[in-house]
Design an enzyme around this catalytic site. Structure first.
Site, mmCIF file in Angstrom:
data_model
loop_
_atom_site.group_PDB
_atom_site.id
_atom_site.type_symbol
_atom_site.label_atom_id
_atom_site.label_comp_id
_atom_site.label_asym_id
_atom_site.label_seq_id
_atom_site.Cartn_x
_atom_site.Cartn_y
_atom_site.Cartn_z
ATOM 1 N N ASN A 43 12.588 -9.631 4.511
ATOM 2 C CA ASN A 43 12.689 -8.572 5.531
ATOM 3 C C ASN A 43 11.349 -8.167 6.139
ATOM 4 O O ASN A 43 11.207 -7.085 6.695
ATOM 5 C CB ASN A 43 13.516 -7.381 5.023
ATOM 6 C CG ASN A 43 12.886 -6.652 3.869
ATOM 7 O OD1 ASN A 43 11.786 -7.004 3.425
ATOM 8 N ND2 ASN A 43 13.555 -5.619 3.376
ATOM 9 N N HIS A 63 6.976 -3.853 4.972
ATOM 10 C CA HIS A 63 7.151 -2.693 4.086
ATOM 11 C C HIS A 63 6.640 -1.444 4.789
ATOM 12 O O HIS A 63 5.649 -1.496 5.508
ATOM 13 C CB HIS A 63 6.346 -2.893 2.798
ATOM 14 C CG HIS A 63 6.232 -1.628 1.996
ATOM 15 N ND1 HIS A 63 7.212 -1.206 1.122
ATOM 16 C CD2 HIS A 63 5.272 -0.649 1.980
ATOM 17 C CE1 HIS A 63 6.855 -0.040 0.586
ATOM 18 N NE2 HIS A 63 5.682 0.311 1.091
ATOM 19 N N GLU A 106 0.768 4.637 -2.531
ATOM 20 C CA GLU A 106 0.588 3.259 -2.089
ATOM 21 C C GLU A 106 -0.781 3.047 -1.440
ATOM 22 O O GLU A 106 -1.436 2.027 -1.682
ATOM 23 C CB GLU A 106 1.735 2.869 -1.143
ATOM 24 C CG GLU A 106 3.066 2.805 -1.887
ATOM 25 C CD GLU A 106 4.303 2.710 -0.993
ATOM 26 O OE1 GLU A 106 4.145 2.653 0.246
ATOM 27 O OE2 GLU A 106 5.426 2.682 -1.540
ATOM 28 N N TYR A 130 5.794 -1.787 -6.626
ATOM 29 C CA TYR A 130 7.253 -1.697 -6.703
ATOM 30 C C TYR A 130 7.733 -1.157 -8.053
ATOM 31 O O TYR A 130 8.865 -1.440 -8.463
ATOM 32 C CB TYR A 130 7.874 -3.070 -6.424
ATOM 33 C CG TYR A 130 7.896 -3.459 -4.949
ATOM 34 C CD1 TYR A 130 8.497 -2.632 -3.993
ATOM 35 C CD2 TYR A 130 7.335 -4.658 -4.516
ATOM 36 C CE1 TYR A 130 8.534 -2.988 -2.648
ATOM 37 C CE2 TYR A 130 7.374 -5.024 -3.158
ATOM 38 C CZ TYR A 130 7.974 -4.188 -2.236
ATOM 39 O OH TYR A 130 8.025 -4.546 -0.911
ATOM 40 N N LYS A 184 4.764 -8.589 5.179
ATOM 41 C CA LYS A 184 5.051 -9.410 4.009
ATOM 42 C C LYS A 184 4.754 -10.894 4.302
ATOM 43 O O LYS A 184 4.556 -11.267 5.464
ATOM 44 C CB LYS A 184 6.513 -9.189 3.598
ATOM 45 C CG LYS A 184 6.800 -7.734 3.174
ATOM 46 C CD LYS A 184 8.253 -7.542 2.761
ATOM 47 C CE LYS A 184 8.497 -6.125 2.247
ATOM 48 N NZ LYS A 184 9.899 -5.925 1.793
HETATM 49 P P1 DAT Z 1 12.494 -0.679 1.645
HETATM 50 O O1 DAT Z 1 11.613 -1.909 1.701
HETATM 51 O O2 DAT Z 1 13.345 -0.555 2.870
HETATM 52 O O3 DAT Z 1 11.722 0.571 1.337
HETATM 53 P P2 DAT Z 1 13.403 -0.594 -1.127
HETATM 54 O O4 DAT Z 1 12.185 0.213 -1.419
HETATM 55 O O5 DAT Z 1 14.722 -0.068 -1.583
HETATM 56 O O6 DAT Z 1 13.536 -0.899 0.453
HETATM 57 O O7 DAT Z 1 13.253 -2.058 -1.755
HETATM 58 C C1 DAT Z 1 12.007 -2.735 -1.660
HETATM 59 C C2 DAT Z 1 12.284 -4.171 -1.298
HETATM 60 O O8 DAT Z 1 13.048 -4.783 -2.332
HETATM 61 C C3 DAT Z 1 13.094 -4.385 -0.037
HETATM 62 O O9 DAT Z 1 12.304 -4.346 1.140
HETATM 63 C C4 DAT Z 1 13.673 -5.745 -0.269
HETATM 64 C C5 DAT Z 1 13.922 -5.740 -1.766
HETATM 65 N N1 DAT Z 1 15.303 -5.350 -2.048
HETATM 66 C C6 DAT Z 1 15.820 -4.090 -2.021
HETATM 67 N N2 DAT Z 1 17.127 -4.091 -2.341
HETATM 68 C C7 DAT Z 1 17.434 -5.384 -2.572
HETATM 69 C C8 DAT Z 1 18.625 -6.064 -2.950
HETATM 70 N N3 DAT Z 1 19.762 -5.400 -3.140
HETATM 71 N N4 DAT Z 1 18.571 -7.405 -3.096
HETATM 72 C C9 DAT Z 1 17.429 -8.088 -2.904
HETATM 73 N N5 DAT Z 1 16.258 -7.518 -2.550
HETATM 74 C C10 DAT Z 1 16.264 -6.189 -2.393
HETATM 75 MG MG MG Z 2 10.761 1.195 -0.375
#
Ligand code: DAT
Ligand code: MG
Length: 154
Positions: free
Chosen positions: A115, A118, A129, A52, A12
């Site tokens: 974070n 991805h 993806e 997303y 990212k």
């Molecule tokens: P991951 O990236 O671990 O697959 P995800 O698919 O649930 O997690 O979410 C995609 C991204 O969205 C994640 O890397 C960071 C952001 N995100 C997820 N939950 C969040 C939250 N509660 N608050 C802020 N950003 C969030």
């Molecule tokens: Mg995810």
């Protein structure tokens, strides 16, 4: 023979800005996985909204799409046995406050909205993806000379 499972991994904008590209790629390389495709690019709004799409209704969605456009990203395709799950294990839990030490997120970042990386969460999402970020021609077709030292022979 080496397994053909593939996953989509993306560094990212914060990972790029913080100089972590090499370190992140090394983790997958050193594990023994095979790099199949990689780009360095600015992601468009449209592409990120598709990437997303399953999070479109969440309150953090607009901020997430904005964050992902703060700078260039490094989308990649990696291949190997059980790589979707193992890739998620290397990356660590979504919220770095819950990511175990030793994982990329556990060691290298602090907040969920920064974070750094991805990784696809299932084989079907990996396929979706990879198709969004790469054309078939961009996926390299080669075998790794090391494979017989990484995988047991059948
Ligand atoms: P991951 O990236 O671990 O697959 P995800 O698919 O649930 O997690 O979410 C995609 C991204 O969205 C994640 O890397 C960071 C952001 N995100 C997820 N939950 C969040 C939250 N509660 N608050 C802020 N950003 C969030
Ligand atoms: Mg995810």
């Amino acid at each position: 023979m080496a397994a053909r499972e593939r996953t989509f991994i993306m560094i990212k904008p914060d990972g790029v800005q913080r100089g972590l590209i090499g370190k992140i790629i090394s983790r997958f390389e050193e594990k023994g996985f095979k790099l199949v495709a990689m780009k360095f690019m600015q992601a468009s709004n449209e592409l990120l909204e598709k990437h997303y799409a399953d999070l479109a209704g969440r309150p953090f969605f607009p901020g997430l799409v904005r964050y992902m456009q703060l700078g260039p990203v490094v989308p990649m395709v990696w291949e190997g046995l059980n790589i979707v799950k193992t890739g998620r294990d290397i990356i660590g839990a979504t919220n770095p406050m819950e990511s175990a030490p030793g994982t990329l997120r556990g060691d290298l970042c602090i907040q969920v909205g920064r974070n750094i990386i991805h990784g696809s969460d299932s084989v079907p999402s990996a396929e979706k993806e990879i198709g969004l970020w790469f054309t078939d021609e961009e996926l390299a077709n080669y075998s790794m000379a090391m494979d017989s030292w990484i995988y047991e022979e059948n």
